[in-house]
Design a protein around this motif. Structure first.
Motif, PDB file in Angstrom:
ATOM      1  N   LYS A 143      20.216  44.635  59.445  1.00 44.07           N
ATOM      2  CA  LYS A 143      21.284  43.658  59.196  1.00 44.07           C
ATOM      3  C   LYS A 143      22.029  43.974  57.897  1.00 44.07           C
ATOM      4  O   LYS A 143      23.240  43.782  57.804  1.00 44.07           O
ATOM      5  CB  LYS A 143      20.686  42.253  59.136  1.00 44.07           C
ATOM      6  CG  LYS A 143      21.682  41.143  59.188  1.00 44.07           C
ATOM      7  CD  LYS A 143      20.986  39.806  59.329  1.00 44.07           C
ATOM      8  CE  LYS A 143      21.983  38.676  59.371  1.00 44.07           C
ATOM      9  NZ  LYS A 143      21.332  37.370  59.431  1.00 44.07           N
ATOM     10  N   ALA A 144      21.317  44.489  56.897  1.00 46.74           N
ATOM     11  CA  ALA A 144      21.931  44.843  55.615  1.00 46.74           C
ATOM     12  C   ALA A 144      22.612  46.205  55.665  1.00 46.74           C
ATOM     13  O   ALA A 144      23.325  46.576  54.737  1.00 46.74           O
ATOM     14  CB  ALA A 144      20.883  44.821  54.502  1.00 46.74           C
ATOM     15  N   GLY A 145      22.369  46.951  56.731  1.00 51.66           N
ATOM     16  CA  GLY A 145      23.011  48.256  56.877  1.00 51.66           C
ATOM     17  C   GLY A 145      22.317  49.373  56.131  1.00 51.66           C
ATOM     18  O   GLY A 145      22.957  50.331  55.686  1.00 51.66           O
ATOM     19  N   LYS A 157      28.565  46.965  47.313  1.00 52.99           N
ATOM     20  CA  LYS A 157      28.666  46.477  48.692  1.00 52.99           C
ATOM     21  C   LYS A 157      27.293  46.188  49.282  1.00 52.99           C
ATOM     22  O   LYS A 157      27.093  45.160  49.927  1.00 52.99           O
ATOM     23  CB  LYS A 157      29.406  47.476  49.579  1.00 52.99           C
ATOM     24  CG  LYS A 157      29.566  46.948  51.009  1.00 52.99           C
ATOM     25  CD  LYS A 157      30.295  47.911  51.896  1.00 52.99           C
ATOM     26  CE  LYS A 157      30.464  47.441  53.311  1.00 52.99           C
ATOM     27  NZ  LYS A 157      29.437  46.636  53.895  1.00 52.99           N
ATOM     28  N   ASP A 213      25.673  42.861  50.929  1.00 49.36           N
ATOM     29  CA  ASP A 213      25.109  42.898  52.281  1.00 49.36           C
ATOM     30  C   ASP A 213      23.665  42.401  52.296  1.00 49.36           C
ATOM     31  O   ASP A 213      23.248  41.692  53.217  1.00 49.36           O
ATOM     32  CB  ASP A 213      25.190  44.307  52.864  1.00 49.36           C
ATOM     33  CG  ASP A 213      26.621  44.751  53.141  1.00 49.36           C
ATOM     34  OD1 ASP A 213      27.523  43.883  53.206  1.00 49.36           O
ATOM     35  OD2 ASP A 213      26.832  45.972  53.280  1.00 49.36           O
ATOM     36  N   GLN A 262      23.653  38.602  51.930  1.00 44.88           N
ATOM     37  CA  GLN A 262      24.054  37.963  53.186  1.00 44.88           C
ATOM     38  C   GLN A 262      22.954  38.084  54.244  1.00 44.88           C
ATOM     39  O   GLN A 262      22.666  37.134  54.967  1.00 44.88           O
ATOM     40  CB  GLN A 262      25.340  38.579  53.704  1.00 44.88           C
ATOM     41  CG  GLN A 262      25.885  37.884  54.929  1.00 44.88           C
ATOM     42  CD  GLN A 262      27.214  38.451  55.374  1.00 44.88           C
ATOM     43  OE1 GLN A 262      27.519  39.616  55.125  1.00 44.88           O
ATOM     44  NE2 GLN A 262      28.003  37.637  56.035  1.00 44.88           N
ATOM     45  N   ALA A 263      22.321  39.252  54.328  1.00 52.31           N
ATOM     46  CA  ALA A 263      21.308  39.496  55.359  1.00 52.31           C
ATOM     47  C   ALA A 263      20.081  38.612  55.197  1.00 52.31           C
ATOM     48  O   ALA A 263      19.417  38.290  56.187  1.00 52.31           O
ATOM     49  CB  ALA A 263      20.889  40.968  55.349  1.00 52.31           C
TER      50      ALA A 263
END
Length: 71
Positions: A21-23, A42, A46, A49-50
């Motif tokens: 989800k965080a990439g 970034k 992320d 948010q994740a």
């Protein structure tokens, strides 16, 4: 909460979902948590948010994201 504490608080399968989800990868998250890597701006957003804000961008990069409460 610090990233290492958050990672320890969730199951291995939840860690994998969180990383996706965080990439990023779970391994990279552990490198950040251990201080071996500096998280980019970034990715800090992320990660925040994740995990629903449990690990704040301020904890990850206080130089880029000062604590709004301190003002």
């Amino acid at each position: 909460m610090k990233l290492d504490a958050y990672l320890r608080s969730i199951s291995p399968s939840a860690r994998k979902r969180f990383a996706i989800k965080a990439g990023t990868t779970v391994g990279y998250l552990y490198q950040i948590a251990g201080g071996h890597r500096v998280v980019g701006a970034k990715l800090a957003l992320d990660i925040e948010q994740a995990c629903g804000g449990q690990v704040s961008r301020n904890k990850l990069r206080p130089d880029l994201y000062p604590d709004d409460k301190a003002a």
